[in-house]
Design a protein around this motif. Structure first.
Motif, PDB file in Angstrom:
ATOM      1  N   SER A 183       0.822  -1.199   0.000  1.00 14.36           N
ATOM      2  CA  SER A 183       0.000   0.000   0.000  1.00 14.36           C
ATOM      3  C   SER A 183       0.855   1.247   0.000  1.00 14.36           C
ATOM      4  O   SER A 183       1.786   1.366   0.779  1.00 14.36           O
ATOM      5  CB  SER A 183      -0.879   0.036   1.249  1.00 14.36           C
ATOM      6  OG  SER A 183      -1.456  -1.204   1.485  1.00 14.36           O
ATOM      7  N   LEU A 188      -4.076   6.758  -3.170  1.00 17.09           N
ATOM      8  CA  LEU A 188      -5.371   7.252  -2.710  1.00 17.09           C
ATOM      9  C   LEU A 188      -5.492   8.756  -2.932  1.00 17.09           C
ATOM     10  O   LEU A 188      -6.589   9.301  -2.979  1.00 17.09           O
ATOM     11  CB  LEU A 188      -5.569   6.921  -1.226  1.00 17.09           C
ATOM     12  CG  LEU A 188      -5.746   5.433  -0.942  1.00 17.09           C
ATOM     13  CD1 LEU A 188      -5.828   5.179   0.556  1.00 17.09           C
ATOM     14  CD2 LEU A 188      -6.991   4.904  -1.636  1.00 17.09           C
ATOM     15  N   ILE A 196     -13.127   1.416  -0.448  1.00 15.07           N
ATOM     16  CA  ILE A 196     -11.951   0.644  -0.046  1.00 15.07           C
ATOM     17  C   ILE A 196     -12.446  -0.643   0.595  1.00 15.07           C
ATOM     18  O   ILE A 196     -13.258  -0.612   1.522  1.00 15.07           O
ATOM     19  CB  ILE A 196     -11.090   1.439   0.960  1.00 15.07           C
ATOM     20  CG1 ILE A 196     -10.528   2.704   0.304  1.00 15.07           C
ATOM     21  CG2 ILE A 196      -9.962   0.574   1.516  1.00 15.07           C
ATOM     22  CD1 ILE A 196      -9.779   3.614   1.267  1.00 15.07           C
ATOM     23  N   ALA A 224     -11.012   6.919   4.845  1.00 12.77           N
ATOM     24  CA  ALA A 224     -11.969   6.804   3.737  1.00 12.77           C
ATOM     25  C   ALA A 224     -13.045   7.875   3.863  1.00 12.77           C
ATOM     26  O   ALA A 224     -13.383   8.541   2.879  1.00 12.77           O
ATOM     27  CB  ALA A 224     -12.599   5.407   3.729  1.00 12.77           C
TER      28      ALA A 224
END
Ligand code: C2E
Ligand code: MG
Ligand code: MG
Ligand code: MG
Length: 286
Positions: A183, A188, A196, A224
């Protein structure tokens, strides 16, 4: 199985390697014919609202049933299809079939389709998706494309541009298996994912009150939210896991607790008493 039983004094390890390579080869030959022989089918697993338990969508999961190999797990044949450059035609079949079958469901219910990196870098990918939507008449808003972080590992494939175009078409875009790849939060920042999907390993850990898993899910949900993205918890099997996920604030839940991947007619059966008002139409946080 096509194991070569022909004798001879082999090194103890040689036959094993040979069988492994031979099985792969035979399976690849079978995979090449699988589309024409109509050996693929899709199973659908419900994705439910964490608030109401109402069905918000289904994830389409590919199944291969072959006369020689039986039912082969996608974990086994998807990598093979990628290596054999078969994932593009197989992926097109998945996309077209999923869009068509989703038209039988209530109009609030979405269908999620997994897409490999090789498909995204295919120059015809976007045209194929648009054509699948047109042919099926499925509105773009009812389609969700799932990608994993691995698509960002390749330099210069233009993955970010393709993702932007998917979003511009009004298609939902989700980041699958979040937390299991390499990640980088930079992705993002660049790509406005709709959702997500938090990997099952964190869900299991959280229910067992593993502090790290709890902290990570909390942080992902908060992040998020601030980014205007939704969250789905993957692989909830027990009531404890479901309760923990609800407490942690994931918006959607997918897992055996609510339903296993099922045949299309069983998915349809879930809508006998369907209340469209029980689920919200929009995934994104306001
Ligand atoms: P995924 O996209 O993360 O899909 C979720 C997987 O978790 C599915 O495995 C599903 O059956 C399983 N699962 C769901 N809930 C639970 C649960 O509560 N407990 C447990 N133990 N497992 C759960 P499946 O169907 O074997 O698929 C494996 C992977 O294969 C998928 O992972 C996806 O990466 C890939 N795949 C499946 N269909 C396609 C496809 O059409 N195209 C591509 N490119 N990949 C696909
Ligand atoms: Mg998926
Ligand atoms: Mg997943
Ligand atoms: Mg997963």
């Amino acid at each position: 199985r096509s194991k070569d039983q022909g004798g001879g004094a082999h090194n103890q390890y040689e036959p094993k390697l040979h069988v492994h390579a031979e099985e792969r080869r035979v399976m690849e030959i079978a995979l090449r014919k699988a589309l024409d022989n109509e050996e693929f089918s899709l199973n659908y697993q419900p994705v439910v609202s964490a608030d109401t338990g109402g069905v918000m969508g289904f994830e389409a999961l590919l199944r291969w049933t072959n006369p020689e190999f039986g039912v082969v797990s996608p974990a086994k044949f998807i990598p093979l299809a990628e290596d054999a450059r078969l994932i593009v035609p197989i992926g097109e079949w998945v996309m077209r079939t999923a869009c068509k079958e989703a038209m039988n469901w209530p109009s609030t219910v979405k269908v999620a389709v997994n897409v490999s990196a090789d498909q995204l870098s295919d120059p015809n990918f976007l045209d194929m998706v648009v054509s699948a939507l047109q042919d099926s008449q499925l509105p773009a808003q009812r389609l969700e494309i799932e990608v994993t972080e691995s698509i960002f590992m390749r330099e210069g494939t233009g993955a970010t541009e393709v993702l932007d175009q998917i979003i511009a078409l009004g298609i939902n875009l989700s980041l699958d298996d979040f937390g299991t790849g390499y990640s980088s939060l930079g992705y993002l920042r660049k790509t406005r994912f709709t959702t997500i999907k938090v990997d099952r390993s964190f869900v299991q850990g959280a229910a067992k009150k593993v502090p790290e898993s709890l902290a990570i899910i909390r942080a992902v949900v908060a992040m998020a939210d601030s980014l205007g993205m939704s969250t789905t918890a993957e692989g909830a099997e027990t009531e404890e896991e479901v309760k923990m996920i609800q407490k942690l604030g994931c918006r959607k839940i997918q897992g055996y607790y609510f339903g296993r991947p099922m045949a299309p007619h069983d998915a349809l059966d879930l809508f006998r008493n369907f209340d469209p008002d029980a689920v919200s139409q929009d995934d994104r946080a306001a």
